[in-house]
Design a protein around this motif. Structure first.
Motif, PDB file in Angstrom:
ATOM      1  N   LYS A 151       0.837  -1.205   0.000  1.00 38.23           N
ATOM      2  CA  LYS A 151       0.000   0.000   0.000  1.00 38.23           C
ATOM      3  C   LYS A 151       0.869   1.252   0.000  1.00 38.23           C
ATOM      4  O   LYS A 151       1.984   1.238   0.509  1.00 38.23           O
ATOM      5  N   PRO A 152       0.346   2.355  -0.570  1.00 35.16           N
ATOM      6  CA  PRO A 152       1.159   3.578  -0.613  1.00 35.16           C
ATOM      7  C   PRO A 152       1.421   4.135   0.795  1.00 35.16           C
ATOM      8  O   PRO A 152       0.552   4.030   1.667  1.00 35.16           O
ATOM      9  N   LEU A 153       2.586   4.722   0.960  1.00 38.87           N
ATOM     10  CA  LEU A 153       2.962   5.318   2.255  1.00 38.87           C
ATOM     11  C   LEU A 153       1.848   6.151   2.872  1.00 38.87           C
ATOM     12  O   LEU A 153       1.558   6.032   4.056  1.00 38.87           O
ATOM     13  N   ILE A 154       1.233   7.022   2.081  1.00 39.97           N
ATOM     14  CA  ILE A 154       0.252   7.939   2.688  1.00 39.97           C
ATOM     15  C   ILE A 154      -0.974   7.215   3.223  1.00 39.97           C
ATOM     16  O   ILE A 154      -1.646   7.737   4.106  1.00 39.97           O
ATOM     17  N   GLU A 168      -7.720  10.118  -4.059  1.00 39.86           N
ATOM     18  CA  GLU A 168      -9.128   9.750  -3.824  1.00 39.86           C
ATOM     19  C   GLU A 168      -9.328   8.238  -3.927  1.00 39.86           C
ATOM     20  O   GLU A 168     -10.063   7.647  -3.139  1.00 39.86           O
ATOM     21  N   ASP A 169      -8.625   7.627  -4.876  1.00 39.71           N
ATOM     22  CA  ASP A 169      -8.711   6.166  -5.001  1.00 39.71           C
ATOM     23  C   ASP A 169      -8.198   5.469  -3.742  1.00 39.71           C
ATOM     24  O   ASP A 169      -8.761   4.471  -3.300  1.00 39.71           O
ATOM     25  N   ILE A 170      -7.113   6.008  -3.213  1.00 38.34           N
ATOM     26  CA  ILE A 170      -6.508   5.384  -2.023  1.00 38.34           C
ATOM     27  C   ILE A 170      -7.448   5.513  -0.819  1.00 38.34           C
ATOM     28  O   ILE A 170      -7.676   4.562  -0.080  1.00 38.34           O
ATOM     29  N   ILE A 171      -8.006   6.707  -0.672  1.00 38.43           N
ATOM     30  CA  ILE A 171      -8.881   6.967   0.478  1.00 38.43           C
ATOM     31  C   ILE A 171     -10.179   6.160   0.367  1.00 38.43           C
ATOM     32  O   ILE A 171     -10.741   5.730   1.384  1.00 38.43           O
ATOM     33  N   ASP A 217       4.228  15.474   8.030  1.00 36.95           N
ATOM     34  CA  ASP A 217       4.825  15.067   6.755  1.00 36.95           C
ATOM     35  C   ASP A 217       4.158  13.786   6.258  1.00 36.95           C
ATOM     36  O   ASP A 217       4.143  12.784   6.977  1.00 36.95           O
ATOM     37  N   GLY A 218       3.689  13.793   5.023  1.00 36.42           N
ATOM     38  CA  GLY A 218       3.043  12.608   4.463  1.00 36.42           C
ATOM     39  C   GLY A 218       3.916  11.367   4.478  1.00 36.42           C
ATOM     40  O   GLY A 218       3.415  10.252   4.543  1.00 36.42           O
ATOM     41  N   VAL A 219       5.220  11.558   4.436  1.00 38.13           N
ATOM     42  CA  VAL A 219       6.131  10.413   4.367  1.00 38.13           C
ATOM     43  C   VAL A 219       6.601   9.930   5.742  1.00 38.13           C
ATOM     44  O   VAL A 219       7.469   9.069   5.820  1.00 38.13           O
ATOM     45  N   ARG A 220       6.042  10.491   6.806  1.00 39.08           N
ATOM     46  CA  ARG A 220       6.347   9.933   8.144  1.00 39.08           C
ATOM     47  C   ARG A 220       5.197   9.014   8.519  1.00 39.08           C
ATOM     48  O   ARG A 220       4.354   9.339   9.352  1.00 39.08           O
ATOM     49  N   CYS A 221       5.174   7.841   7.906  1.00 35.35           N
ATOM     50  CA  CYS A 221       4.017   6.960   8.025  1.00 35.35           C
ATOM     51  C   CYS A 221       4.063   6.099   9.267  1.00 35.35           C
ATOM     52  O   CYS A 221       3.115   5.380   9.555  1.00 35.35           O
ATOM     53  N   LEU A 222       5.164   6.162  10.020  1.00 42.74           N
ATOM     54  CA  LEU A 222       5.301   5.296  11.199  1.00 42.74           C
ATOM     55  C   LEU A 222       4.966   6.015  12.505  1.00 42.74           C
ATOM     56  O   LEU A 222       5.231   5.499  13.587  1.00 42.74           O
TER      57      LEU A 222
END
Lengths: 228, 228
Positions: free
Chosen positions: A30-33, A62-65, A104-109
């Protein structure tokens, strides 16, 4: 108090050596965001998320959400030229008074625990800026010379940078300045003091291919811990 | 020019939440310092290694080295109270003139390429201190207040800190001072300028359980790359 997470994911991902913006790179399929948005949605039942994406990626977002639980609490908006403008666009979606997390969108943890601590401190003091100590010695380098800095005074800054809306909204109504590298610097420029809080070493920013490997490993550990 | 790597592995490992000093923790079935020592031995045919261990672990170190190729180029000595004293003990084993690499025992992912670049620069300029840029914003925090630092000027310092012996040996003959946090600060205290060089993001210091996970992952990647 109302709660909004403005998740800024406007980067072009050039440092990753990839044509996919890094916030869309896959982690466990799945994508990071996806994970970043989910972390906020799950942290509080009344947390709303404003996801700021590059204009060309809004449809993809929108597809991801669309696949997510709690998707009714997510709004997607197109970002601006720089991070400052993207956060400003995100702020147009919030209601006041509220506590706003800029992340930050890329701080997914990021963990729910850190989100909770940021909320509590921002409520009390007006802001909460997560930061961690440096593991290595630190030097300041200028004009080919460098000098040591007392490591105990150095703080590496993370997100979510969290604020009461009555502090953050006026800060983003000022004109953009060169030195605005994060939300804390924007808020300081209107004369507000900011308050640090202990961050998390695992709350890394995915900016290099190595980071994605680390995130994948950590992510599997977290999943195992949840399922175990 | 003669080459010596003084590998300092005197820590007690308390931060790892483990009773085993971290330099003896296992990575792919072998202790961290095995890989650190091997990296230096394999970087140059004439590289000699002085491994500085806590006194109680010298015998264990000897067992580890006994299994290694090129073990005839390794000397083990007992360390001192602080890192400064351990390096000083290591320096008693070297011949001059030479180039001396002082390296953290727990930075087991150092590459031959970085070792070569440090050697070349130390030969030419007298010193080579590997460093990388910060990924996060950086603040200096003091008395509960903090201020932003220009991130482009911040350098996170690594090892091997590399010097010509005629600079390093006199530096370690001075009295110990509080501010001696690494070799660069020791050398600066005798009035020598130090010179930075680009380090490597993978050259991490294993200080927390998370770091061990990362190292394991990176280590497997490196092995795969070598094996093609």
């Amino acid at each position: 108090m109302k709660k909004y997470a403005i998740i800024v994911a406007g980067g072009s991902g050039q440092r990753m050596g990839s044509s996919i913006p890094k916030q869309f790179l896959l982690l466990g399929g799945k994508p990071l965001i996806f994970f970043t948005v989910r972390a906020f949605l799950e942290s509080y039942d009344d947390m709303k998320v404003v996801l700021v994406l590059p204009e060309d990626f809004v449809a993809r977002g929108e597809d991801i959400i669309a696949e997510m639980k709690f998707q009714e609490r997510v709004t997607i908006v197109a970002g601006g030229e720089l991070r400052f403008h993207s956060v400003k666009k995100g702020l147009e979606q919030i209601e006041e008074p509220s506590v706003v997390f800029v992340h930050d969108g890329v701080r997914c943890l990021v963990s729910a625990e850190l989100i909770h601590r940021c909320y509590e401190q921002a409520l009390e003091k007006g802001s909460a800026i997560p930061s961690v100590a440096a593991t290595d010695s630190v030097r300041i380098s200028e004009d080919g010379k460098s000098s040591i800095v007392d490591r105990s005074k150095i703080r590496l800054i993370q997100t979510p940078q969290t604020f009461r809306s009555e502090i953050l909204v006026p800060a983003y109504n000022q004109e953009f300045q060169e030195g605005f590298t994060d939300d804390a610097t924007v808020v300081e420029a209107i004369g507000q003091q900011i308050f640090l809080i202990e961050g998390e070493y695992d709350n890394i920013k995915i900016t290099r291919p190595l980071d994605l490997v680390i995130a994948e490993k950590l992510f599997h550990q977290k999943l195992s811990a949840l399922e175990g």
